[in-house]
Design an enzyme around this catalytic site. Structure first.
Site, PDB file in Angstrom:
ATOM      1  N   HIS A  14       1.297  -1.022   0.086  1.00  0.00           N
ATOM      2  CA  HIS A  14      -0.032   0.089  -0.246  1.00  0.00           C
ATOM      3  C   HIS A  14       0.724   0.899   0.339  1.00  0.00           C
ATOM      4  O   HIS A  14       1.449   1.675   0.960  1.00  0.00           O
ATOM      5  CB  HIS A  14      -0.996  -0.029   1.058  1.00  0.00           C
ATOM      6  CG  HIS A  14      -2.177   0.652   0.572  1.00  0.00           C
ATOM      7  ND1 HIS A  14      -3.647   0.609   1.089  1.00  0.00           N
ATOM      8  CD2 HIS A  14      -2.259   2.240   1.340  1.00  0.00           C
ATOM      9  CE1 HIS A  14      -4.111   1.189   0.727  1.00  0.00           C
ATOM     10  NE2 HIS A  14      -3.163   2.531   0.521  1.00  0.00           N
ATOM     11  N   HIS A  16       0.740   4.489  -2.161  1.00  0.00           N
ATOM     12  CA  HIS A  16       0.583   5.684  -3.268  1.00  0.00           C
ATOM     13  C   HIS A  16       1.678   6.320  -4.006  1.00  0.00           C
ATOM     14  O   HIS A  16       2.880   6.950  -3.603  1.00  0.00           O
ATOM     15  CB  HIS A  16      -0.154   6.319  -2.846  1.00  0.00           C
ATOM     16  CG  HIS A  16      -1.742   6.092  -2.844  1.00  0.00           C
ATOM     17  ND1 HIS A  16      -2.726   5.996  -3.511  1.00  0.00           N
ATOM     18  CD2 HIS A  16      -1.925   5.326  -1.530  1.00  0.00           C
ATOM     19  CE1 HIS A  16      -3.827   5.547  -2.932  1.00  0.00           C
ATOM     20  NE2 HIS A  16      -3.491   4.982  -1.338  1.00  0.00           N
ATOM     21  N   HIS A 198     -10.163   0.210  -2.165  1.00  0.00           N
ATOM     22  CA  HIS A 198     -10.187   0.572  -0.606  1.00  0.00           C
ATOM     23  C   HIS A 198     -11.369   0.193  -0.309  1.00  0.00           C
ATOM     24  O   HIS A 198     -12.209   0.827  -0.482  1.00  0.00           O
ATOM     25  CB  HIS A 198      -9.387   2.841  -0.550  1.00  0.00           C
ATOM     26  CG  HIS A 198      -8.231   2.827  -1.233  1.00  0.00           C
ATOM     27  ND1 HIS A 198      -7.174   2.394  -2.296  1.00  0.00           N
ATOM     28  CD2 HIS A 198      -7.515   3.585  -0.957  1.00  0.00           C
ATOM     29  CE1 HIS A 198      -5.914   2.865  -2.106  1.00  0.00           C
ATOM     30  NE2 HIS A 198      -6.115   3.592  -0.932  1.00  0.00           N
ATOM     31  N   GLU A 201     -12.180   2.422   5.531  1.00  0.00           N
ATOM     32  CA  GLU A 201     -12.114   3.376   6.130  1.00  0.00           C
ATOM     33  C   GLU A 201     -11.962   4.859   6.841  1.00  0.00           C
ATOM     34  O   GLU A 201     -11.963   4.478   7.853  1.00  0.00           O
ATOM     35  CB  GLU A 201     -10.276   3.604   5.417  1.00  0.00           C
ATOM     36  CG  GLU A 201      -9.606   4.825   5.460  1.00  0.00           C
ATOM     37  CD  GLU A 201      -8.060   5.598   4.301  1.00  0.00           C
ATOM     38  OE1 GLU A 201      -7.857   5.858   5.005  1.00  0.00           O
ATOM     39  OE2 GLU A 201      -8.851   5.644   3.259  1.00  0.00           O
ATOM     40  N   ASP A 279       0.692   3.672   3.168  1.00  0.00           N
ATOM     41  CA  ASP A 279       0.225   4.817   2.245  1.00  0.00           C
ATOM     42  C   ASP A 279       0.564   5.689   1.796  1.00  0.00           C
ATOM     43  O   ASP A 279       0.890   6.151   0.776  1.00  0.00           O
ATOM     44  CB  ASP A 279      -1.458   5.217   3.092  1.00  0.00           C
ATOM     45  CG  ASP A 279      -2.492   6.038   3.133  1.00  0.00           C
ATOM     46  OD1 ASP A 279      -3.098   5.171   1.814  1.00  0.00           O
ATOM     47  OD2 ASP A 279      -3.116   6.450   3.278  1.00  0.00           O
ATOM     48  N   ASP A 280       1.050   7.049   2.363  1.00  0.00           N
ATOM     49  CA  ASP A 280       1.633   8.248   1.664  1.00  0.00           C
ATOM     50  C   ASP A 280       2.200   8.792   2.583  1.00  0.00           C
ATOM     51  O   ASP A 280       2.834   9.850   3.496  1.00  0.00           O
ATOM     52  CB  ASP A 280       0.623   9.251   1.294  1.00  0.00           C
ATOM     53  CG  ASP A 280      -0.620   9.173   0.650  1.00  0.00           C
ATOM     54  OD1 ASP A 280      -0.120   8.922  -0.666  1.00  0.00           O
ATOM     55  OD2 ASP A 280      -1.376   8.921   0.761  1.00  0.00           O
TER      56      ASP A 280
END
Length: 366
Positions: A14, A16, A198, A201, A279-280
Site C-alpha cells: 500500500h 501511493h 480501498h 477507512e 499509504d503516503d
C-alpha cells in the site's frame, strides 16, 4: 535485543505514487519547477491532517495535488521511483507494489498509455539499481465516472504480465459505491490482475463488504473498520482477503486519534491476513520499517508475530511465485537467527496523536 526489522523480508502493498516521494525531493523539485509549497509541506512537515469530514478530505487532496504538480519531467518520475525503491529496500522489502492513477500525470506525459509506460520503465530501472522487485497497481479514482475506471482497467489489462499486477480503486470512499465500478474490476480480473480496492477507512463495514461482494477483492486497502463487524472479520479470515493496514495513516487522517486505537492487534488475533503499509509517507512521515516497529512497540507483537505479518504481506502480494517462495524462506531464516541490536532504528517522523485540520494542499491518494 530483538531481531532487526530492517532485515525481515516483507512486501509493501500500500504505497501511493506521489505519496512515496521523499520530503527533501519534494522541496528540491518544487524549487526547480517554480511550484510554491505551503508551510504544511515545508516548515510544518509532516502536515497535521484530519480527513474524516468533507472539508478535511479536500485539504488532504489539495496537499497531494500540490505535491503531484512537481512531477513534470521523466527525470522526476525516475527519481521518485528509484528513491522509493531505495527506502523500501532499506526497510527489508523484497517486493513493492506502487499504486498510480495515470490520469493524474497524463497531461505532462502525452496521455495515459505513455504515462504508464514511463512509470513501468522507471520501475524496471529502479529494480536494476536497487535489487528490489516491484509491481505496479493501476488505480481508478472513485470520485470520477465509472467509464474512466473502465478505460484504466483496459489500459492495465494491456500491461498485465508486463509489470502491472493489480487494479485498485482509491480516493474518498464516501463518494462512489463499489458496485459502480464492478465493470472495470471485471475487465481487470479477466486479465489476471489482483482486485485491490480501498474500503473500510472513512466508512464502516459496509464499505468492506461491498468490496468483497461487488469487486471480488483479493485485498482491501485499509479495511480497518471491518473490525466493527465480527462476522465480516471472520469472513475476511476465512476467504484469506488481505487487509492493507497503514497505522500512521489511520492516525494522520483521523480514522483514529491515537496509534493504540488502530485495530491491528484485534484483526491479527481474529485471523485476518494483514499487510502493513505506509499509504503516503510524504504526508504522514514514517515509512515501512516504522510500521513494523509500531506493531512491536505499541501493540506488543513478538518476533514470531512480526514474521507472520511479513509472511501475510508476501502471500497477499502480486509477486511471482518463485519470489514469494524466496522471501518466505528469508522470513524463516530471520526468525531462526538470534536476536541482535537493530541497526540505526530510524523513522523519527512525527505522528499526530490528536490530528486536526490541515493546511491547504488528487488523483491517486490514500
Amino acid at each position: 535485543m530483538e531481531r532487526p526489522i530492517s532485515r525481515l523480508p516483507k512486501a509493501h502493498l500500500h504505497l501511493h505514487f506521489t505519496g512515496s516521494m521523499r520530503h527533501p525531493t519534494l522541496v528540491d523539485l518544487a524549487e526547480r519547477s517554480g511550484v510554491h509549497l505551503p508551510n504544511a509541506l515545508v516548515t510544518d512537515w509532516p502536515p497535521r491532517l484530519r480527513a474524516t469530514d468533507e472539508r478535511g478530505w479536500f485539504r488532504f487532496q489539495r496537499l497531494y495535488d500540490i505535491a503531484r504538480s512537481v512531477l513534470r519531467t521523466p527525470e522526476s518520475i525516475y527519481r521518485l521511483v528509484r528513491e522509493a525503491a531505495e527506502d523500501d529496500r532499506a526497510a527489508g522489502a523484497g517486493w513493492t507494489e506502487i499504486q498510480v492513477d495515470p490520469s493524474g500525470y497524463a497531461g505532462h506525459f502525452d496521455g495515459l498509455t505513455a504515462t504508464l509506460e514511463l512509470v513501468l520503465d522507471a520501475v524496471r530501472a529502479a529494480e536494476q539499481a536497487t535489487g528490489l522487485r516491484m509491481g505496479v497497481m493501476v488505480a481508478a479514482n472513485r470520485t470520477r465516472h465509472p467509464l474512466d475506471a473502465k478505460a484504466l482497467a483496459r489500459l492495465a489489462a494491456q500491461f498485465a504480465g508486463r509489470g502491472v499486477v493489480s487494479f485498485g480503486l482509491s480516493n474518498d470512499e464516501r463518494r462512489g459505491r463499489a458496485l459502480d465500478f464492478e465493470g472495470a474490476f471485471r475487465i481487470a480480473r479477466r486479465a489476471g490482475l489482483l482486485s485491490t480496492p480501498h474500503g473500510g477507512e472513512l466508512q464502516g463495514p459496509r464499505s468492506v463488504r461491498e468490496c468483497l461482494d461487488d469487486l471480488a477483492a483479493d485485498r482491501v486497502g485499509h479495511g480497518v473498520r471491518a473490525v466493527e463487524d465480527p462476522y465480516l472479520v471472520e469472513r475476511i479470515a476465512t476467504q484469506g482477503v488481505t487487509l492493507e493496514v497503514c497505522p500512521t495513516s489511520n492516525v494522520g487522517l483521523g480514522v483514529v486519534n491515537r496509534l493504540e486505537q488502530v485495530p491491528l492487534r484485534r484483526l491479527f488475533d481474529a485471523g485476518a491476513p494483514i499487510a502493513l503499509g505506509t499509504d503516503d509517507p510524504l504526508l504522514f512521515g514514517p515509512r515501512l520499517a516504522e510500521q513494523y516497529r509500531i506493531a512491536r512497540e505499541v501493540f506488543g507483537f513478538t518476533d514470531p508475530e512480526l514474521a507472520e505479518l511479513a509472511r501475510m504481506s508476501i502471500r497477499g502480494s502480486g509477486a511471482p511465485d518463485w519470489l514469494k517462495k524466496e522471501l518466505l524462506g528469508g522470513v524463516d531464516d530471520w526468525l531462526a537467527a538470534p536476536p541482535e541490536e537493530e541497526p540505526g532504528a530510524g523513522g523519527g517522523a512525527r505522528v499526530a496523536e490528536e490530528p486536526h485540520g490541515s493546511a491547504p494542499g488528487g488523483t491517486d491518494p490514500a
